[in-house]
Design a protein around this motif. Structure first.
Motif, short mmCIF file in Angstrom:
data_model
loop_
_atom_site.label_atom_id
_atom_site.label_comp_id
_atom_site.label_asym_id
_atom_site.label_seq_id
_atom_site.Cartn_x
_atom_site.Cartn_y
_atom_site.Cartn_z
N ILE A 48 70.97 126.17 101.83
CA ILE A 48 70.23 124.49 101.77
C ILE A 48 68.69 124.10 101.18
O ILE A 48 69.82 123.99 99.51
CB ILE A 48 69.25 123.44 103.08
CG1 ILE A 48 70.41 123.80 104.24
CG2 ILE A 48 68.48 122.90 103.24
CD1 ILE A 48 69.83 124.28 106.07
N GLN A 49 68.62 125.34 100.69
CA GLN A 49 67.36 125.31 99.42
C GLN A 49 67.86 125.58 98.19
O GLN A 49 67.81 124.92 96.97
CB GLN A 49 66.61 126.36 99.43
CG GLN A 49 65.18 126.24 98.84
CD GLN A 49 64.31 127.61 99.15
OE1 GLN A 49 65.25 128.62 99.66
NE2 GLN A 49 63.58 128.16 98.26
N HIS A 51 71.42 124.41 97.32
CA HIS A 51 71.67 122.95 96.91
C HIS A 51 70.81 121.77 96.77
O HIS A 51 71.35 121.18 96.01
CB HIS A 51 72.29 122.94 98.56
CG HIS A 51 72.69 120.85 98.49
ND1 HIS A 51 74.02 120.17 98.19
CD2 HIS A 51 72.35 119.67 98.65
CE1 HIS A 51 73.88 119.93 97.63
NE2 HIS A 51 73.08 118.63 98.74
N GLU A 52 69.32 121.96 97.34
CA GLU A 52 68.55 121.74 97.07
C GLU A 52 68.28 121.51 95.00
O GLU A 52 68.17 120.50 94.71
CB GLU A 52 67.21 121.13 97.32
CG GLU A 52 67.51 120.70 98.52
CD GLU A 52 66.80 120.61 99.89
OE1 GLU A 52 65.81 121.37 99.80
OE2 GLU A 52 66.57 120.21 101.28
N GLU A 53 67.91 122.29 95.00
CA GLU A 53 67.56 123.33 94.27
C GLU A 53 67.95 123.33 92.45
O GLU A 53 68.34 122.58 91.63
CB GLU A 53 66.52 124.33 93.95
CG GLU A 53 65.67 123.92 94.68
CD GLU A 53 64.67 125.88 94.88
OE1 GLU A 53 64.87 126.93 94.59
OE2 GLU A 53 63.70 126.06 95.77
N GLU A 55 71.44 122.22 92.96
CA GLU A 55 72.90 120.87 92.93
C GLU A 55 74.20 121.62 93.21
O GLU A 55 75.34 120.97 92.90
CB GLU A 55 72.86 120.63 91.79
CG GLU A 55 71.63 119.51 91.66
CD GLU A 55 71.34 118.56 90.68
OE1 GLU A 55 72.02 118.77 90.05
OE2 GLU A 55 70.37 118.37 90.29
N THR A 57 77.30 122.00 94.92
CA THR A 57 77.75 121.09 95.70
C THR A 57 79.20 121.77 96.72
O THR A 57 80.30 122.38 96.64
CB THR A 57 78.99 120.29 94.60
OG1 THR A 57 78.56 119.43 95.63
CG2 THR A 57 79.74 120.10 93.81
N HIS A 91 72.15 119.32 105.75
CA HIS A 91 71.50 118.68 105.08
C HIS A 91 72.45 119.06 103.78
O HIS A 91 71.97 119.71 102.32
CB HIS A 91 70.49 120.30 104.82
CG HIS A 91 69.83 120.18 106.21
ND1 HIS A 91 68.64 119.27 106.76
CD2 HIS A 91 70.20 120.84 107.38
CE1 HIS A 91 67.85 119.77 107.68
NE2 HIS A 91 69.40 120.18 108.47
N ASP A 93 76.09 118.16 101.26
CA ASP A 93 76.93 117.65 100.46
C ASP A 93 77.93 117.35 101.12
O ASP A 93 79.25 116.56 100.64
CB ASP A 93 76.50 116.79 99.00
CG ASP A 93 77.72 117.57 98.06
OD1 ASP A 93 77.32 118.56 98.73
OD2 ASP A 93 77.45 117.85 96.83
#
Ligand code: GLP
Length: 241
Positions: A48-49, A51-53, A55, A57, A91, A93
């Motif tokens: 999750i982290q 993916h957020e930082e 990207e 996908t 959390h 995509d």
């Protein structure tokens, strides 16, 4: 089989997370086999982290989960559907219709097992299966004595497994007695397997896995017949190794 030794749960989760993200980078339409339980939670936090930082996908990723309790609807906080939504899917995509978990509330459970097995085939099989291990050597919910030829099926949970999982429920009585699980043969068809082992409560199981013989009495031992298995374990789990 490759064994990666780590210091603790955090380092195991980090190594496993990096391992998975590397695979996703080289194949963005990976079919991931996912597990529940305490062990992979830290890995999911890493994903999750990341993916957020960074990207990374999951738009083309598909997932199949190993197992689900029978009798718990998807909204039940103890169902594996709920676990996966809360701890990972919500959390990322990843699209909801790309995530698959056996339906433990299906009216025809035998049919559900056949559907799930067919689905895995239609997806082209699992590219990378993440696994934990039970104290009794179970993988998914394949309990000791399950034939190595088993496909997705209904299981009666061992008392040991129900006791180990009762920590998530109000009482042992509330722990379901049955589950649907991908079979040992289904798991073994995954192209690659990542087994995660953490904590002293798994030390004996890890010792048996590494040093014991291949036997249906210890389901995880079948992984030694697979050509592409990586084990990431922490120091407490490696106590006897
Ligand atoms: C559970 C799950 C397994 C999991 C194992 C270990 O019952 N069905 O898929 O790998 O037991 O769980 P934990 O990681 O919580 O120790």
């Amino acid at each position: 089989m490759k064994l990666i030794r780590t210091e603790n749960y955090a380092e195991m989760s980090l190594e496993a997370g990096k391992f998975i993200v590397d695979k996703l980078r080289s194949n963005p339409s990976l079919t991931l086999g996912l597990a529940t339980g305490s062990t992979p939670k830290g890995v999911y936090e890493y994903l999750i982290q990341d993916h957020e930082e960074n990207e990374t996908t999951y738009k083309q990723v598909k997932s199949v989960n190993l197992d689900e309790y029978i009798g718990l609807p998807a909204e039940d906080p103890n169902s594996y559907h709920y676990f996966m939504s809360q701890n990972l899917f919500n959390h990322l995509d990843i699209s909801e219709n790309h995530t698959h978990i056996p339906n433990g509330a299906a009216s025809d459970l035998e049919q559900e097992c056949l559907r799930y097995e067919k689905l895995i085939k239609e997806l082209g099989g699992v590219d990378l299966q993440i696994l934990g291990i039970g104290q009794n050597g179970h993988i998914g919910f394949n309990e000791p004595g399950t034939p190595f030829t088993s496909r997705t099926h209904i299981v009666t949970l061992d008392q040991n497994t129900r006791e180990a999982n009762s920590r998530f429920f109000n009482s042992l009585d509330e722990v379901p007695t049955h589950a649907i699980t991908m079979g040992t043969a289904s798991i073994l068809e995954s192209k690659e397997i990542l087994l995660l082992v953490s904590g002293e409560s798994k030390a004996e199981a890890l010792f048996k896995f590494i040093n014991g013989e291949i036997s249906e009495e210890f389901p995880a031992s079948v992984l030694k017949n697979h050509q592409n298995v990586t084990v990431i374990a922490d120091r407490d789990a490696l106590k006897y190794i």
